[in-house]
Design a protein around this motif. Structure first.
Motif, PDB file in Angstrom:
ATOM      1  N   ARG A   1      -6.473  65.500  20.747  1.00 55.13           N
ATOM      2  CA  ARG A   1      -7.078  66.388  21.749  1.00 55.13           C
ATOM      3  C   ARG A   1      -6.005  67.203  22.477  1.00 55.13           C
ATOM      4  O   ARG A   1      -6.195  68.397  22.740  1.00 55.13           O
ATOM      5  CB  ARG A   1      -7.885  65.561  22.744  1.00 55.13           C
ATOM      6  CG  ARG A   1      -9.114  64.892  22.166  1.00 55.13           C
ATOM      7  CD  ARG A   1      -9.964  64.276  23.244  1.00 55.13           C
ATOM      8  NE  ARG A   1     -10.411  65.272  24.209  1.00 55.13           N
ATOM      9  CZ  ARG A   1     -11.154  64.983  25.276  1.00 55.13           C
ATOM     10  NH1 ARG A   1     -11.518  63.729  25.509  1.00 55.13           N
ATOM     11  NH2 ARG A   1     -11.513  65.941  26.110  1.00 55.13           N
ATOM     12  N   ARG A   2      -4.898  66.546  22.772  1.00 51.64           N
ATOM     13  CA  ARG A   2      -3.808  67.272  23.419  1.00 51.64           C
ATOM     14  C   ARG A   2      -3.244  68.334  22.481  1.00 51.64           C
ATOM     15  O   ARG A   2      -2.874  69.434  22.922  1.00 51.64           O
ATOM     16  CB  ARG A   2      -2.712  66.287  23.826  1.00 51.64           C
ATOM     17  CG  ARG A   2      -1.560  66.929  24.583  1.00 51.64           C
ATOM     18  CD  ARG A   2      -0.489  65.908  24.900  1.00 51.64           C
ATOM     19  NE  ARG A   2       0.646  66.529  25.559  1.00 51.64           N
ATOM     20  CZ  ARG A   2       1.798  65.915  25.803  1.00 51.64           C
ATOM     21  NH1 ARG A   2       1.944  64.634  25.467  1.00 51.64           N
ATOM     22  NH2 ARG A   2       2.788  66.543  26.401  1.00 51.64           N
ATOM     23  N   LEU A   3      -3.203  68.011  21.208  1.00 53.99           N
ATOM     24  CA  LEU A   3      -2.721  68.980  20.219  1.00 53.99           C
ATOM     25  C   LEU A   3      -3.614  70.210  20.191  1.00 53.99           C
ATOM     26  O   LEU A   3      -3.128  71.352  20.135  1.00 53.99           O
ATOM     27  CB  LEU A   3      -2.673  68.311  18.841  1.00 53.99           C
ATOM     28  CG  LEU A   3      -2.242  69.171  17.659  1.00 53.99           C
ATOM     29  CD1 LEU A   3      -0.806  69.632  17.841  1.00 53.99           C
ATOM     30  CD2 LEU A   3      -2.390  68.393  16.359  1.00 53.99           C
ATOM     31  N   VAL A   4      -4.921  69.994  20.258  1.00 60.08           N
ATOM     32  CA  VAL A   4      -5.854  71.123  20.248  1.00 60.08           C
ATOM     33  C   VAL A   4      -5.706  71.955  21.523  1.00 60.08           C
ATOM     34  O   VAL A   4      -5.696  73.192  21.482  1.00 60.08           O
ATOM     35  CB  VAL A   4      -7.295  70.610  20.083  1.00 60.08           C
ATOM     36  CG1 VAL A   4      -8.296  71.744  20.252  1.00 60.08           C
ATOM     37  CG2 VAL A   4      -7.472  69.953  18.722  1.00 60.08           C
ATOM     38  N   ARG A   5      -5.586  71.282  22.666  1.00 54.87           N
ATOM     39  CA  ARG A   5      -5.475  72.010  23.933  1.00 54.87           C
ATOM     40  C   ARG A   5      -4.192  72.844  24.002  1.00 54.87           C
ATOM     41  O   ARG A   5      -4.167  73.903  24.645  1.00 54.87           O
ATOM     42  CB  ARG A   5      -5.522  71.028  25.108  1.00 54.87           C
ATOM     43  CG  ARG A   5      -6.888  70.418  25.348  1.00 54.87           C
ATOM     44  CD  ARG A   5      -6.956  69.778  26.726  1.00 54.87           C
ATOM     45  NE  ARG A   5      -5.944  68.744  26.891  1.00 54.87           N
ATOM     46  CZ  ARG A   5      -6.148  67.453  26.659  1.00 54.87           C
ATOM     47  NH1 ARG A   5      -7.345  67.047  26.234  1.00 54.87           N
ATOM     48  NH2 ARG A   5      -5.190  66.574  26.830  1.00 54.87           N
ATOM     49  N   SER A   6      -3.142  72.361  23.358  1.00 54.43           N
ATOM     50  CA  SER A   6      -1.874  73.091  23.397  1.00 54.43           C
ATOM     51  C   SER A   6      -1.814  74.220  22.373  1.00 54.43           C
ATOM     52  O   SER A   6      -0.867  75.007  22.382  1.00 54.43           O
ATOM     53  CB  SER A   6      -0.705  72.127  23.153  1.00 54.43           C
ATOM     54  OG  SER A   6      -0.762  71.594  21.839  1.00 54.43           O
ATOM     55  N   SER A   7      -2.792  74.289  21.489  1.00 55.86           N
ATOM     56  CA  SER A   7      -2.796  75.326  20.455  1.00 55.86           C
ATOM     57  C   SER A   7      -3.319  76.640  21.015  1.00 55.86           C
ATOM     58  O   SER A   7      -4.023  76.678  22.027  1.00 55.86           O
ATOM     59  CB  SER A   7      -3.652  74.877  19.265  1.00 55.86           C
ATOM     60  OG  SER A   7      -3.165  73.661  18.724  1.00 55.86           O
ATOM     61  N   GLN A   8      -2.989  77.708  20.304  1.00 58.04           N
ATOM     62  CA  GLN A   8      -3.394  79.049  20.721  1.00 58.04           C
ATOM     63  C   GLN A   8      -4.188  79.718  19.598  1.00 58.04           C
ATOM     64  O   GLN A   8      -3.971  79.448  18.421  1.00 58.04           O
ATOM     65  CB  GLN A   8      -2.156  79.892  21.050  1.00 58.04           C
ATOM     66  CG  GLN A   8      -1.267  79.318  22.125  1.00 58.04           C
ATOM     67  CD  GLN A   8      -1.936  79.281  23.485  1.00 58.04           C
ATOM     68  OE1 GLN A   8      -2.798  80.125  23.779  1.00 58.04           O
ATOM     69  NE2 GLN A   8      -1.573  78.315  24.311  1.00 58.04           N
ATOM     70  N   PRO A   9      -5.111  80.581  19.963  1.00 56.39           N
ATOM     71  CA  PRO A   9      -5.832  81.334  18.920  1.00 56.39           C
ATOM     72  C   PRO A   9      -4.860  82.174  18.098  1.00 56.39           C
ATOM     73  O   PRO A   9      -3.871  82.695  18.614  1.00 56.39           O
ATOM     74  CB  PRO A   9      -6.811  82.213  19.713  1.00 56.39           C
ATOM     75  CG  PRO A   9      -6.939  81.532  21.039  1.00 56.39           C
ATOM     76  CD  PRO A   9      -5.608  80.881  21.311  1.00 56.39           C
ATOM     77  N   THR A  10      -5.144  82.311  16.830  1.00 50.92           N
ATOM     78  CA  THR A  10      -4.269  83.103  15.962  1.00 50.92           C
ATOM     79  C   THR A  10      -4.405  84.581  16.300  1.00 50.92           C
ATOM     80  O   THR A  10      -5.449  85.053  16.760  1.00 50.92           O
ATOM     81  CB  THR A  10      -4.630  82.882  14.488  1.00 50.92           C
ATOM     82  OG1 THR A  10      -5.996  83.263  14.278  1.00 50.92           O
ATOM     83  CG2 THR A  10      -4.452  81.428  14.107  1.00 50.92           C
ATOM     84  N   THR A  11      -3.344  85.287  16.045  1.00 54.05           N
ATOM     85  CA  THR A  11      -3.327  86.731  16.325  1.00 54.05           C
ATOM     86  C   THR A  11      -3.685  87.556  15.102  1.00 54.05           C
ATOM     87  O   THR A  11      -3.673  88.774  15.156  1.00 54.05           O
ATOM     88  CB  THR A  11      -1.931  87.146  16.807  1.00 54.05           C
ATOM     89  OG1 THR A  11      -0.954  86.780  15.808  1.00 54.05           O
ATOM     90  CG2 THR A  11      -1.590  86.433  18.107  1.00 54.05           C
ATOM     91  N   SER A  12      -4.004  86.860  14.002  1.00 53.69           N
ATOM     92  CA  SER A  12      -4.313  87.579  12.772  1.00 53.69           C
ATOM     93  C   SER A  12      -5.775  88.009  12.769  1.00 53.69           C
ATOM     94  O   SER A  12      -6.629  87.398  13.403  1.00 53.69           O
ATOM     95  CB  SER A  12      -4.026  86.694  11.554  1.00 53.69           C
ATOM     96  OG  SER A  12      -4.468  87.320  10.375  1.00 53.69           O
ATOM     97  N   SER A  13      -6.045  89.055  12.017  1.00 53.66           N
ATOM     98  CA  SER A  13      -7.426  89.496  11.854  1.00 53.66           C
ATOM     99  C   SER A  13      -8.181  88.598  10.892  1.00 53.66           C
ATOM    100  O   SER A  13      -9.408  88.658  10.828  1.00 53.66           O
ATOM    101  CB  SER A  13      -7.457  90.940  11.331  1.00 53.66           C
ATOM    102  OG  SER A  13      -6.764  91.035  10.087  1.00 53.66           O
ATOM    103  N   THR A  14      -7.452  87.757  10.134  1.00 48.76           N
ATOM    104  CA  THR A  14      -8.100  86.831   9.224  1.00 48.76           C
ATOM    105  C   THR A  14      -8.816  85.762  10.031  1.00 48.76           C
ATOM    106  O   THR A  14      -8.236  85.150  10.916  1.00 48.76           O
ATOM    107  CB  THR A  14      -7.064  86.163   8.301  1.00 48.76           C
ATOM    108  OG1 THR A  14      -6.360  87.189   7.592  1.00 48.76           O
ATOM    109  CG2 THR A  14      -7.747  85.238   7.319  1.00 48.76           C
ATOM    110  N   ALA A  15     -10.067  85.534   9.729  1.00 46.74           N
ATOM    111  CA  ALA A  15     -10.873  84.572  10.480  1.00 46.74           C
ATOM    112  C   ALA A  15     -11.605  83.654   9.508  1.00 46.74           C
ATOM    113  O   ALA A  15     -11.882  84.018   8.365  1.00 46.74           O
ATOM    114  CB  ALA A  15     -11.859  85.288  11.390  1.00 46.74           C
ATOM    115  N   SER A  16     -11.902  82.484   9.988  1.00 44.97           N
ATOM    116  CA  SER A  16     -12.669  81.525   9.210  1.00 44.97           C
ATOM    117  C   SER A  16     -14.125  81.600   9.630  1.00 44.97           C
ATOM    118  O   SER A  16     -14.438  81.705  10.811  1.00 44.97           O
ATOM    119  CB  SER A  16     -12.124  80.116   9.422  1.00 44.97           C
ATOM    120  OG  SER A  16     -12.971  79.157   8.815  1.00 44.97           O
ATOM    121  N   GLY A  17     -14.996  81.543   8.647  1.00 47.65           N
ATOM    122  CA  GLY A  17     -16.412  81.623   8.960  1.00 47.65           C
ATOM    123  C   GLY A  17     -17.028  80.314   9.386  1.00 47.65           C
ATOM    124  O   GLY A  17     -18.188  80.294   9.802  1.00 47.65           O
TER     125      GLY A  17
END
Length: 239
Positions: free
Chosen positions: A61-77
């Protein structure tokens, strides 16, 4: 009235017989003590393993909270894409709100590698492998004394990788490129340039990677189709 003669009581002829010692009760008490010791030992190991599991979950959970959204236009559906400096290989976390975590090095990947990684991780999301892994881990905590529980956890993890490889190949159709991506991921996992969670190193073992590559490059092996409604119904009835 004439006195009645009462015969004298001879105490030297009486024998006092004492009951035997309660040996059965002593044995019962001893057996209960051993049973209590075994129960306490079992409970202590269960609590230790559950504590380790909870610590790993909190770290996730801490790993997820410390993560940032990607800056790429590629997205997962199917899942939210995040990037983290704490990891060196991609991973999927969550079930109801799944998230795909990419290492910060993904920015240097080419389009083929990124597409292959996302196809593999999205397959994990579709299969709900994160939940299956949690159930298998809890099963090991409760049945820690049974070798089959630990074997089952490892086997489920390995089979999940095989199944996700097949799903990714069905989308990419390029076995050589996908095998190269797998080798890159195995090298990144062994280099440990970051924190790895829940068996990423185990998935990078030589035997597991070699078998996965052999299956990927085997042109004669047909990629199995995904389970349909009828197959899931049959599996549920058999279970």
């Amino acid at each position: 009235l004439s006195p009645v003669a009462i015969p004298a009581l001879r105490t030297d002829s009486l024998a006092i017989v004492l009951p035997p010692a309660p040996l059965v009760q002593q044995h019962a008490s001893a057996s209960l003590s051993w049973a209590a010791i075994l129960v306490l030992a079992y409970a202590a190991v269960v609590l230790a393993l559950l504590g380790q599991f909870i610590v790993g979950y909190l770290f996730t959970r801490r790993l997820v909270r410390s993560s940032q959204p990607t800056t790429s236009s590629t997205a997962s559906g199917v899942a939210e894409l995040l990037e983290s400096r704490w990891i060196s290989v991609p991973m999927t976390i969550g079930w109801l709100t799944p998230k795909i975590l990419l290492p910060i090095a993904w920015r240097e990947w080419d389009a083929v590698k990124l597409r292959a990684v996302l196809a593999h991780e999205e397959a994990h999301v579709h299969r709900a492998d994160w939940v299956i892994g949690i159930v298998a881990r809890v099963n090991c905590c409760l049945f820690w004394f049974h070798p089959l529980a630990w074997w089952l956890k490892r086997e489920l993890a390995v089979l999940a990788e095989y199944a996700c490889d097949d799903s990714a190949l069905a989308m990419l159709h390029d076995r050589q490129d996908y095998a190269k991506v797998l080798l890159d991921m195995a090298h990144a996992a062994k280099s440990a340039n970051g924190h790895l969670v829940w068996g990423a190193i185990a998935m990078a073992k030589h035997g597991t990677v070699q078998k996965r590559i052999d299956q990927i490059l085997d042109e004669t092996r047909q990629i199995p189709r995904a389970f349909g409604a009828s197959r899931w119904a049959t599996l549920a009835v058999c279970s």
